[in-house]
Design an enzyme around this catalytic site. Sequence first.
Site, PDB file in Angstrom:
ATOM      1  N   HIS A   1       0.817  -1.218   0.000  1.00 13.56           N
ATOM      2  CA  HIS A   1       0.000   0.000   0.000  1.00 13.56           C
ATOM      3  C   HIS A   1       0.847   1.263   0.000  1.00 13.56           C
ATOM      4  O   HIS A   1       0.347   2.339  -0.300  1.00 13.56           O
ATOM      5  CB  HIS A   1      -0.932  -0.005   1.221  1.00 13.56           C
ATOM      6  CG  HIS A   1      -2.020  -1.030   1.104  1.00 13.56           C
ATOM      7  ND1 HIS A   1      -3.294  -0.720   0.730  1.00 13.56           N
ATOM      8  CD2 HIS A   1      -1.998  -2.373   1.260  1.00 13.56           C
ATOM      9  CE1 HIS A   1      -4.031  -1.824   0.684  1.00 13.56           C
ATOM     10  NE2 HIS A   1      -3.260  -2.851   1.001  1.00 13.56           N
TER      11      HIS A   1
ATOM     12  N   ASP B   1       3.708   9.512  -0.642  1.00 15.57           N
ATOM     13  CA  ASP B   1       2.532   8.729  -0.290  1.00 15.57           C
ATOM     14  C   ASP B   1       2.318   7.668  -1.350  1.00 15.57           C
ATOM     15  O   ASP B   1       2.461   7.962  -2.547  1.00 15.57           O
ATOM     16  CB  ASP B   1       1.295   9.645  -0.227  1.00 15.57           C
ATOM     17  CG  ASP B   1       0.373   9.283   0.921  1.00 15.57           C
ATOM     18  OD1 ASP B   1       0.291   8.082   1.247  1.00 15.57           O
ATOM     19  OD2 ASP B   1      -0.257  10.191   1.493  1.00 15.57           O
TER      20      ASP B   1
HETATM   21  O1  F6P Z   1      -0.642   3.632   4.590  1.00 14.01           O
HETATM   22  C1  F6P Z   1      -0.355   2.421   5.158  1.00 14.01           C
HETATM   23  C2  F6P Z   1      -1.322   2.059   6.251  1.00 14.01           C
HETATM   24  O2  F6P Z   1      -1.104   0.730   6.662  1.00 14.01           O
HETATM   25  C3  F6P Z   1      -2.754   2.244   5.807  1.00 14.01           C
HETATM   26  O3  F6P Z   1      -3.232   1.136   5.087  1.00 14.01           O
HETATM   27  C4  F6P Z   1      -3.454   2.510   7.084  1.00 14.01           C
HETATM   28  O4  F6P Z   1      -4.566   3.323   6.940  1.00 14.01           O
HETATM   29  C5  F6P Z   1      -2.435   3.208   7.915  1.00 14.01           C
HETATM   30  O5  F6P Z   1      -1.175   2.880   7.397  1.00 14.01           O
HETATM   31  C6  F6P Z   1      -2.692   2.849   9.365  1.00 14.01           C
HETATM   32  O6  F6P Z   1      -1.608   2.847  10.163  1.00 14.01           O
HETATM   33  P1  F6P Z   1      -1.629   2.095  11.564  1.00 14.01           P
HETATM   34  O7  F6P Z   1      -2.249   0.740  11.342  1.00 14.01           O
HETATM   35  O8  F6P Z   1      -0.205   2.036  11.939  1.00 14.01           O
HETATM   36  O9  F6P Z   1      -2.468   2.946  12.469  1.00 14.01           O
END
Ligand code: F6P
Length: 456
Positions: free
Chosen positions: A154, A363
């Site tokens: 992602h 990003d």
């Molecule tokens: O952007 C990567 C990501 O894993 C997203 O899919 C998700 O919204 C975000 O980071 C959430 O981060 P965390 O799980 O560390 O709160």
Amino acid sequence: MSRLVVVSNRVAVPGESRAGGLAVGLLAALKERGGMWFGWSGKTVREDSGRIHEQRDGDIQYVTMDLNKRDLDAYYNGFSNRTLWPLLHFRLDLVDYDRATREGYRRVNAMFADKLAPLLRDDDTVWIHDYHLIPLGSLLRERGVGCRIGFFLHVPMPSADLLQAMPDHLRLFSSLYAYDLIGFQTQRDADRFHSYVRLFGGGRVLADGMLEAPGGRQFRAAAFPIGIDTDLIARQAKAAANKPSVRDLRASLRDRQLAIGVDRLDYSKGLPERFLGFERYLERHADQRGSLTYLQIAPVSRGDVTEYRQLRGQLEQIAGHINGGHAEPDWTPLRYVNQNFTHATLTGFYRSAAVGLVTPLRDGMNLVAKEYVASQDPENPGVLVLSLLAGAADELKQALLVNPHDLDGVADAIATAATMPLQRRRERWQAMMDHLRRYDINHWRRTYLEALDSSR
Ligand code: F6P
């Protein structure tokens, strides 16, 4: 169609109120095919990691695993978020490399593999998500799993030279060779991975995104840009206009325009630069003074990681400085809010904003940019100011594209967005909305899964 097994660090178990767009898309795929969602339970326990929880909702089984503090610190706070996250976002200066957290990351991935492997059937399709779980596919193969396994990253894939800077990089990144299909957000991410495989990975690049690992195993690595549930968000945003919180926000603006930013409090989002770009706007465009209020919503994220705590302090300082220098008795130019809101409320906020500010330094995609566009009123759409360094810029070409490091450029883009004539706003918005309708979240998961299903 074979059963689908989704694996991700976080799992949107039934009844969770804040399931985001990705969860909605994955759930639709799980509903269509039946299957299982496997991942961390979100709980930190005192005892040993590895306790499993199961629940079922129709044809979908949810299996989650507890982790204790030691494992979570090494796997999530440590190697995932202090080593891989900065590395994958091009921030070598912030990479903290430690053999102990790396070992913890591997240990937790192996624990996932130990628990998951016995639950898998030969004809399953397994889809693993994101940087927390890079080696999981190869650990499953070591445990005899022979079914199709795909991976989707992602976040960005940086250039080969950055990956090379991580000690023992090949041991981790060559574990990707165990997958049948590796999905990236943009073609450039896929290209950078191809060049890593060629330059440092000992493999070969064949035609059509196919790669060959040392030893001859072939697999594919290609771009599958993630979308949003465009129609649902458009409907949600329209309905949200009547929510008290959205009305209150509108009323509080009086007749001023709103610029909005919504980001997890993360250094990759370029928030200090964005605040300073807004200050530059106040200085360079004094003629617009007092006509626009900027609301930045930034829920605290990964608060156990030092760099994130430092960022919070830094933003409080800059916000105070900007308001101290520019506020008037009846106007605060920058409203900075750490509170989180429901997804539906955010779409109402987006629709209320004449300007959407999405200016990350890096990003993978950035779904806020897409959701801001989908939330607009077709009769009177707002204007998106978007960083060139977000994956979304490859698709949303009618946004005002900026380099987030160029404060004057950001300042001027805000001024242009705030004063853009209706006809131009409509044309730009329509073109982006047509794209988002066509390439929505369902298109994303269908094309990925079709490619994975036909990968052998
Ligand atoms: O952007 C990567 C990501 O894993 C997203 O899919 C998700 O919204 C975000 O980071 C959430 O981060 P965390 O799980 O560390 O709160």
